[in-house]
Design a protein around this motif. Structure first.
Motif, PDB file in Angstrom:
ATOM      1  N   GLY A  22       1.719  -1.895  -6.720  1.00  0.00           N
ATOM      2  CA  GLY A  22       2.438  -1.547  -5.506  1.00  0.00           C
ATOM      3  C   GLY A  22       2.833  -2.730  -4.662  1.00  0.00           C
ATOM      4  O   GLY A  22       3.503  -2.581  -3.647  1.00  0.00           O
ATOM      5  N   GLN A  25      -1.510  -7.068  -1.650  1.00  0.00           N
ATOM      6  CA  GLN A  25      -2.435  -6.362  -0.762  1.00  0.00           C
ATOM      7  C   GLN A  25      -2.819  -7.248   0.412  1.00  0.00           C
ATOM      8  O   GLN A  25      -3.323  -8.350   0.230  1.00  0.00           O
ATOM      9  CB  GLN A  25      -3.694  -5.922  -1.498  1.00  0.00           C
ATOM     10  N   VAL A  42      -3.084  -2.641   3.129  1.00  0.00           N
ATOM     11  CA  VAL A  42      -1.778  -2.087   2.784  1.00  0.00           C
ATOM     12  C   VAL A  42      -1.279  -2.786   1.528  1.00  0.00           C
ATOM     13  O   VAL A  42      -1.549  -3.978   1.317  1.00  0.00           O
ATOM     14  CB  VAL A  42      -0.774  -2.266   3.949  1.00  0.00           C
ATOM     15  N   LEU A  43      -0.565  -2.056   0.686  1.00  0.00           N
ATOM     16  CA  LEU A  43       0.081  -2.630  -0.484  1.00  0.00           C
ATOM     17  C   LEU A  43       1.566  -2.768  -0.218  1.00  0.00           C
ATOM     18  O   LEU A  43       2.239  -1.777   0.114  1.00  0.00           O
ATOM     19  CB  LEU A  43      -0.140  -1.748  -1.713  1.00  0.00           C
ATOM     20  N   GLY A  44       2.075  -3.979  -0.358  1.00  0.00           N
ATOM     21  CA  GLY A  44       3.500  -4.215  -0.151  1.00  0.00           C
ATOM     22  C   GLY A  44       3.943  -3.746   1.209  1.00  0.00           C
ATOM     23  O   GLY A  44       3.342  -4.100   2.234  1.00  0.00           O
ATOM     24  N   THR A  45       4.966  -2.922   1.256  1.00  0.00           N
ATOM     25  CA  THR A  45       5.462  -2.366   2.515  1.00  0.00           C
ATOM     26  C   THR A  45       5.079  -0.891   2.639  1.00  0.00           C
ATOM     27  O   THR A  45       5.735  -0.120   3.327  1.00  0.00           O
ATOM     28  CB  THR A  45       6.994  -2.503   2.604  1.00  0.00           C
ATOM     29  N   GLY A  46       3.992  -0.502   1.970  1.00  0.00           N
ATOM     30  CA  GLY A  46       3.553   0.879   1.980  1.00  0.00           C
ATOM     31  C   GLY A  46       2.830   1.274   3.253  1.00  0.00           C
ATOM     32  O   GLY A  46       2.936   0.620   4.296  1.00  0.00           O
ATOM     33  N   THR A  47       2.059   2.364   3.173  1.00  0.00           N
ATOM     34  CA  THR A  47       1.313   2.900   4.308  1.00  0.00           C
ATOM     35  C   THR A  47      -0.060   2.264   4.389  1.00  0.00           C
ATOM     36  O   THR A  47      -0.756   2.102   3.377  1.00  0.00           O
ATOM     37  CB  THR A  47       1.156   4.430   4.155  1.00  0.00           C
ATOM     38  N   TRP A  48      -0.459   1.905   5.584  1.00  0.00           N
ATOM     39  CA  TRP A  48      -1.780   1.325   5.787  1.00  0.00           C
ATOM     40  C   TRP A  48      -2.872   2.349   5.484  1.00  0.00           C
ATOM     41  O   TRP A  48      -2.767   3.517   5.866  1.00  0.00           O
ATOM     42  CB  TRP A  48      -1.922   0.828   7.223  1.00  0.00           C
ATOM     43  N   ASN A  49      -3.912   1.898   4.784  1.00  0.00           N
ATOM     44  CA  ASN A  49      -5.079   2.728   4.518  1.00  0.00           C
ATOM     45  C   ASN A  49      -6.044   2.682   5.687  1.00  0.00           C
ATOM     46  O   ASN A  49      -6.159   1.662   6.381  1.00  0.00           O
ATOM     47  CB  ASN A  49      -5.789   2.238   3.255  1.00  0.00           C
ATOM     48  N   GLN A 344       3.288 -10.052   5.738  1.00  0.00           N
ATOM     49  CA  GLN A 344       3.126  -8.904   4.850  1.00  0.00           C
ATOM     50  C   GLN A 344       4.065  -9.018   3.648  1.00  0.00           C
ATOM     51  O   GLN A 344       3.722  -8.621   2.540  1.00  0.00           O
ATOM     52  CB  GLN A 344       3.380  -7.598   5.594  1.00  0.00           C
TER      53      GLN A 344
END
Length: 375
Positions: A22, A25, A42-49, A344
């Motif tokens: 993804g 990280q 977060v992975l890439g520009t995804g959603t923060w865990n 990021q």
């Protein structure tokens, strides 16, 4: 799922952990209200865990300062101008998170690659420093990672380990590298590279003057030297370092009059300034400051102002400083709160703060954007 809460104004740090399908990280770290170390990612520009605890509770004071370093490889970094004006990505095999625990000892938590976090282990005797005091890292050479703190006697200490190793048993020290009562116990400070092989530690001593300690290569640490008049900032005030041009190292701080200041040195020359680059009373005297390259030619300095808003000042190349301007609503965090930054992606600079919510700010197309992270 229980909500993870950190004290408003808690310490925060950010790092890269590795690469998945993804994307890259990015991790952020803080000590929660239960005294446990947490990581959100977060992975890439995804959603923060949502944050996950990676230590037992009560190992540190809620909101204690944290710092991040890397071993087992070259530090992973993604940012403009990282390598001779190009974007760069470096690999690291182990991430290390440091803090001073409730027992006054220096701790490190670690993870190899994208594996499982190891419980923090003590790498100093107990009762050596104020619980929750400031810690910071620096690379003395490409093969040696240093970790610094001010102990209970106001002495600057350093612990060190090889960057090629990964064992918590490899740490040496800590040993004192300054006289007693140099700065307040647990004082804030920053590290930076001056020239090609000189590591400096900058801080405000007990006389309110900006000081540096330094070492060249694997040599001997030199006694602190004042590089400003006395009484220009509170002892132990927040400081930040950054490279403005290829040969110029800057130091930023909020002075006693509440103005953002900068001091600088070119190569191995004489320190200049400090000079104010904002109006007075914009931030609390001694408040925290961070500095980061927004692009390969633009340097930014960030702080939480007296109105609780995130502010930024900036300079392009060797030009004149601009701002500061507010880039958030007011009252998002306590004035002078700790901040952290990371890229990021190689074009997106993120800035983090623990306020009543955990906030991330990032550079969008010609503007700053923000949102509160899930807890």
């Amino acid at each position: 799922m229980a909500r993870v809460v950190a004290p408003s104004g808690a310490g925060i740090a950010a790092s890269y952990q590795g690469v998945q399908s993804g994307g890259l990280q990015v991790d952020t770290f803080f000590i929660g209200d239960d005294g446990a170390l947490y990581v959100a990612w977060v992975l890439g520009t995804g959603t923060w865990n949502r944050p996950v605890g990676i230590s037992r509770p009560n190992i540190a004071l809620p909101g204690a300062r944290v710092a991040v370093g890397w071993r087992g490889g070259i530090p992973l970094a993604v940012y403009p101008g990282a390598e001779a004006g190009t974007d760069a990505v470096y690999y690291t095999s182990q991430v290390n998170v440091f803090f001073i625990g409730t027992d006054g000892a220096l701790y490190v938590a670690s993870v190899i690659g994208l594996g499982t976090w190891n419980e923090p282990v003590r790498i100093s005797p107990p009762n050596i420093a104020p619980p929750g005091g400031s810690v910071a890292i620096g690379y003395q050479t490409s093969r040696q990672l240093d970790v610094f703190f001010f102990d209970n006697n106001g002495v600057l200490n350093v612990a060190w380990a090889s960057t090629s190793g990964i064992s918590a048993q490899d740490w040496n020290g800590p040993v004192g590298i300054s006289p007693r009562n140099t700065a307040p116990p647990g004082a804030r400070f920053a590290t930076g590279g001056q020239g090609s092989n000189q590591l400096v530690v900058v801080y405000f001593g007990n006389n309110g003057a900006l000081h540096i300690s330094w070492v060249v290569g694997r040599g001997t640490w030199q006694d602190p030297v004042g590089i400003s008049p006395p009484d220009i900032a509170p002892p132990g005030a927040g400081v930040s370092t950054a490279i403005q041009t290829r040969n110029q190292l800057n130091v930023f701080f909020i002075g006693k009059n509440g103005a953002l200041n900068v001091a600088w040195v070119a190569g191995g020359g004489t320190w200049q300034g400090p000079v104010g680059i904002s109006l007075p009373n914009i931030a609390p005297p001694g408040g925290n400051v961070i500095s980061a390259p927004q692009t390969s030619n633009q340097l930014d300095a960030f702080f939480i102002g007296n109105n609780g808003a995130l502010h930024v000042s900036w300079v392009v190349g060797g030009g004149m400083w601009q701002g500061p301007v507010g880039i958030s609503p007011p009252d998002i965090a306590p004035p002078g709160a700790p901040l952290a930054w990371i890229f990021q992606t190689n074009t997106q600079l993120d800035v983090f703060v623990n306020g009543r919510e955990r906030w991330v700010f990032w550079t969008g197309p010609n503007k700053w954007e923000s949102f509160a992270l899930a807890s």
